[in-house]
Design a protein around this motif. Structure first.
Motif, PDB file in Angstrom:
ATOM      1  N   GLY A 177       5.028 -59.866   4.312  1.00 33.02           N
ATOM      2  CA  GLY A 177       5.130 -58.839   5.337  1.00 33.02           C
ATOM      3  C   GLY A 177       4.228 -59.080   6.522  1.00 33.02           C
ATOM      4  N   SER A 178       4.318 -58.171   7.478  1.00 38.42           N
ATOM      5  CA  SER A 178       3.514 -58.265   8.683  1.00 38.42           C
ATOM      6  C   SER A 178       3.129 -56.859   9.128  1.00 38.42           C
ATOM      7  N   ASN A 179       2.769 -56.726  10.388  1.00 41.80           N
ATOM      8  CA  ASN A 179       2.210 -55.468  10.887  1.00 41.80           C
ATOM      9  C   ASN A 179       3.061 -54.877  12.001  1.00 41.80           C
ATOM     10  N   GLU A 231       3.410 -67.832  15.462  1.00 42.87           N
ATOM     11  CA  GLU A 231       4.025 -68.052  14.162  1.00 42.87           C
ATOM     12  C   GLU A 231       2.941 -68.586  13.217  1.00 42.87           C
ATOM     13  N   LYS A 232       2.452 -67.722  12.351  1.00 43.87           N
ATOM     14  CA  LYS A 232       1.403 -68.138  11.413  1.00 43.87           C
ATOM     15  C   LYS A 232       1.599 -67.423  10.087  1.00 43.87           C
ATOM     16  N   LEU A 233       1.425 -68.151   9.005  1.00 43.10           N
ATOM     17  CA  LEU A 233       1.519 -67.604   7.657  1.00 43.10           C
ATOM     18  C   LEU A 233       0.169 -67.733   6.974  1.00 43.10           C
ATOM     19  N   THR A 234      -0.300 -66.642   6.370  1.00 43.39           N
ATOM     20  CA  THR A 234      -1.615 -66.642   5.732  1.00 43.39           C
ATOM     21  C   THR A 234      -1.523 -65.967   4.370  1.00 43.39           C
ATOM     22  N   LEU A 235      -2.175 -66.549   3.386  1.00 48.17           N
ATOM     23  CA  LEU A 235      -2.228 -65.929   2.068  1.00 48.17           C
ATOM     24  C   LEU A 235      -3.234 -64.783   2.097  1.00 48.17           C
ATOM     25  N   VAL A 236      -2.805 -63.606   1.646  1.00 45.29           N
ATOM     26  CA  VAL A 236      -3.686 -62.440   1.593  1.00 45.29           C
ATOM     27  C   VAL A 236      -4.549 -62.568   0.338  1.00 45.29           C
ATOM     28  N   THR A 237      -5.866 -62.549   0.509  1.00 51.02           N
ATOM     29  CA  THR A 237      -6.756 -62.766  -0.635  1.00 51.02           C
ATOM     30  C   THR A 237      -7.685 -61.597  -0.909  1.00 51.02           C
ATOM     31  N   SER A 238      -7.686 -60.568  -0.041  1.00 48.17           N
ATOM     32  CA  SER A 238      -8.586 -59.438  -0.230  1.00 48.17           C
ATOM     33  C   SER A 238      -7.972 -58.175   0.356  1.00 48.17           C
ATOM     34  N   VAL A 239      -8.283 -57.039  -0.271  1.00 48.09           N
ATOM     35  CA  VAL A 239      -7.827 -55.751   0.241  1.00 48.09           C
ATOM     36  C   VAL A 239      -8.429 -55.476   1.608  1.00 48.09           C
ATOM     37  N   ASP A 241      -9.316 -57.897   3.997  1.00 47.95           N
ATOM     38  CA  ASP A 241      -9.340 -59.026   4.941  1.00 47.95           C
ATOM     39  C   ASP A 241      -8.499 -58.790   6.193  1.00 47.95           C
ATOM     40  N   GLY A 242      -7.920 -57.584   6.314  1.00 49.63           N
ATOM     41  CA  GLY A 242      -7.194 -57.237   7.532  1.00 49.63           C
ATOM     42  C   GLY A 242      -5.807 -57.820   7.634  1.00 49.63           C
ATOM     43  N   LEU A 243      -5.332 -58.494   6.588  1.00 53.38           N
ATOM     44  CA  LEU A 243      -4.024 -59.140   6.638  1.00 53.38           C
ATOM     45  C   LEU A 243      -2.992 -58.469   5.738  1.00 53.38           C
ATOM     46  N   ASN A 244      -3.339 -57.328   5.179  1.00 56.59           N
ATOM     47  CA  ASN A 244      -2.380 -56.638   4.320  1.00 56.59           C
ATOM     48  C   ASN A 244      -1.230 -56.100   5.165  1.00 56.59           C
ATOM     49  N   PRO A 245       0.021 -56.414   4.796  1.00 52.33           N
ATOM     50  CA  PRO A 245       1.162 -55.983   5.610  1.00 52.33           C
ATOM     51  C   PRO A 245       1.292 -54.463   5.665  1.00 52.33           C
ATOM     52  N   ASP A 246       1.838 -53.970   6.761  1.00 49.23           N
ATOM     53  CA  ASP A 246       2.166 -52.554   6.840  1.00 49.23           C
ATOM     54  C   ASP A 246       3.382 -52.270   5.969  1.00 49.23           C
ATOM     55  N   PRO A 284       0.063 -63.491  -5.306  1.00 48.40           N
ATOM     56  CA  PRO A 284       0.220 -63.994  -3.942  1.00 48.40           C
ATOM     57  C   PRO A 284       1.018 -63.054  -3.038  1.00 48.40           C
ATOM     58  N   SER A 285       0.438 -62.770  -1.896  1.00 45.53           N
ATOM     59  CA  SER A 285       1.067 -61.996  -0.835  1.00 45.53           C
ATOM     60  C   SER A 285       0.907 -62.804   0.447  1.00 45.53           C
ATOM     61  N   VAL A 286       1.978 -62.924   1.210  1.00 44.71           N
ATOM     62  CA  VAL A 286       1.937 -63.724   2.436  1.00 44.71           C
ATOM     63  C   VAL A 286       2.060 -62.821   3.654  1.00 44.71           C
ATOM     64  N   HIS A 287       1.145 -62.989   4.575  1.00 41.63           N
ATOM     65  CA  HIS A 287       1.168 -62.269   5.843  1.00 41.63           C
ATOM     66  C   HIS A 287       1.721 -63.189   6.919  1.00 41.63           C
ATOM     67  N   HIS A 288       2.731 -62.718   7.652  1.00 44.75           N
ATOM     68  CA  HIS A 288       3.268 -63.475   8.776  1.00 44.75           C
ATOM     69  C   HIS A 288       3.020 -62.702  10.065  1.00 44.75           C
ATOM     70  N   THR A 289       3.408 -63.247  11.189  1.00 48.27           N
ATOM     71  CA  THR A 289       3.063 -62.653  12.483  1.00 48.27           C
ATOM     72  C   THR A 289       4.275 -62.118  13.246  1.00 48.27           C
ATOM     73  N   ARG A 290       5.382 -61.888  12.568  1.00 52.25           N
ATOM     74  CA  ARG A 290       6.556 -61.297  13.225  1.00 52.25           C
ATOM     75  C   ARG A 290       6.466 -59.777  13.095  1.00 52.25           C
TER      76      ARG A 290
END
Length: 441
Positions: A177-179, A231-239, A241-246, A284-290
């Motif tokens: 997901g993303s934001n 266009e960037k994909l990041t593995l979410v590693t912490s509650v 870390d600011g990358l948790n998808p909306d 594993p949760s993946v954060h993207h930038t779309r």
């Protein structure tokens, strides 16, 4: 993998659905798959009739796409059938029409199973595709979701990983997901125009790590937003870390069958429980930038709406400070990193044990925290917010008592969730909706 695309609604969905139907058309053309679109209504207000008209018109325009309108009367039939063997409290919770973020997500989890899905995509009714609002490339979040959901991290060479846990590469991606871009997730713009200090104080009281608060807030709340398409994909590693998808721009695989969220009247962000717990477990949760465009609210102060809103923030403070004890524990180590199941029944029972203690925590300390939000953030700001703050102080003990009842119900729901999921798989929701299925057989 069969997936279901949800747009839970509590408003006129014309602009939203007209936008997102293009995403479904893209997925069907690009991947040769059929993904049903489901619009579950939160209540039975006047806009529901208009939504039906919108759906009927778009169904004619997109005859190859299945669009299902799940009104509250059809949901009542569904949940009466699904929950017929459960305590009556279950029906009261699932059929309530008040704002309940956790319950909304839980409904989608169950409905996914009753529509034959292995995964779900969610977009919220106050969002739209970013290129429908801004000068942006025609990129679709669902493309990333379909590409990565269910794959092992080791199969995805272009994901940025910041963790020493090497076992994560052998695990499946369960969340993608993303934001949002546009309206902030927290209604604090009035404060930000004057000073960020009350926002920093609020975030400390909400339970975020003090050392991270300034960075989190400065990133999340920008008065002068500048759109930059990357266009960037990041593995979410912490509650944290600011990358948790909306929750309104996300896709989920398998996780929905394991953990239900906290049902809580008006409790902000309770729908993140399953995501946050999974992250703490090393799922594993993946954060993207779309990003998707989040609709701006009318910039006006309505006292009753503000009171309700800050009730929700206050209950979130109690929820997050309580449940953070789960997220702060190294669950991934506690439950063995190389385990065969990412979330086994033993793990679920362990999480249930954590939750069962939250309603027993000191009430006085929790009331004081909510009062501090009123006294240190709301009341000093201006006369209007002082009224909101006074209301919160007058009701803080009731809010904590209500939260306790909801935590206790969450324990019951976690205990029964596996059986509810199995039962949901045995129900054909399309028959209840009254439309024959032409896809996803």
């Amino acid at each position: 993998m069969k997936s279901i695309y949800f747009i839970p609604s509590n408003r006129n969905i014309e602009r939203c659905l007209t936008s997102y139907i293009k995403e479904i058309a893209f997925a069907q053309k690009e991947y040769g798959i059929q993904i049903p679109v489901v619009v579950p209504e939160t209540n039975d207000k006047d806009f529901v009739a208009h939504n039906k008209h919108v759906i009927d018109q778009l169904q004619k325009e997109y005859p190859g796409t299945e669009i299902l309108h799940l009104t509250t009367d059809k949901q009542e039939v569904y949940f009466n059938l699904l929950l017929e063997a459960e305590d009556p409290q279950f029906k009261r919770v699932f059929l309530a029409q008040h704002t309940d973020y956790g319950n909304c997500m839980n409904k989608l989890f169950l409905m996914t199973c009753s529509l034959g899905g292995d995964a779900l995509h969610r977009r919220d009714s106050d969002t739209r595709l970013i290129f429908d609002e801004l000068d942006a490339k025609e990129l679709y979040p669902i493309e990333i979701e379909l590409e990565y959901l269910g794959k092992k991290v080791s199969e995805c060479s272009n994901i940025t990983i910041h963790t020493d846990d090497t076992s994560v590469v052998n695990r499946e991606i369960w969340v993608v997901g993303s934001n949002y871009y546009g309206e902030w997730n927290l209604d604090v713009r009035d404060f930000a125009r004057v000073s960020f200090d009350p926002i920093y104080k609020l975030y400390e009281l909400l339970g975020f790590p003090k050392e991270s608060v300034k960075e989190i807030c400065d990133t999340a709340f920008q008065l002068d937003q500048h759109f930059a398409q990357t266009e960037k994909l990041t593995l979410v590693t912490s509650v944290n870390d600011g990358l948790n998808p909306d929750c309104g721009n996300v896709a989920v695989y398998k996780l929905h069958e394991k953990l239900p969220n906290l049902p809580g009247r008006n409790t902000a962000a309770a729908d993140y429980f399953a995501f946050d717990t999974a992250t703490a477990l090393g799922v594993p949760s993946v954060h993207h930038t779309r990003e998707v465009f989040h609709e701006y609210k009318k910039d006006e102060f309505q006292l009753q709406n503000k009171m309700k809103y800050w009730e929700g923030v206050s209950k979130f403070a109690d929820y997050f400070n309580s449940y953070m004890s789960i997220y702060n524990n190294d669950l991934n180590t506690t439950f063995v990193p190389d385990r065969q199941e990412l979330i086994s029944n033993d793990i679920i029972q362990g999480i249930k044990s954590y939750v069962s203690g939250f309603s027993k925590a000191d009430i006085g300390e929790r009331i004081e925290r909510i009062n501090r939000i009123a006294n240190e953030v709301l009341i000093p700001f201006n006369e209007q917010y002082a009224q909101v703050g006074s209301y919160i102080v007058d009701h803080s003990d009731q809010l904590v008592k209500e939260a306790n009842e909801e935590y206790e119900f969450h324990v019951k729901l976690i205990e029964r969730w596996g059986d509810l999921i199995q039962r949901a798989k045995e129900i054909d929701l399309r028959k209840i909706i009254g439309q024959s299925s032409v896809v996803n057989k």
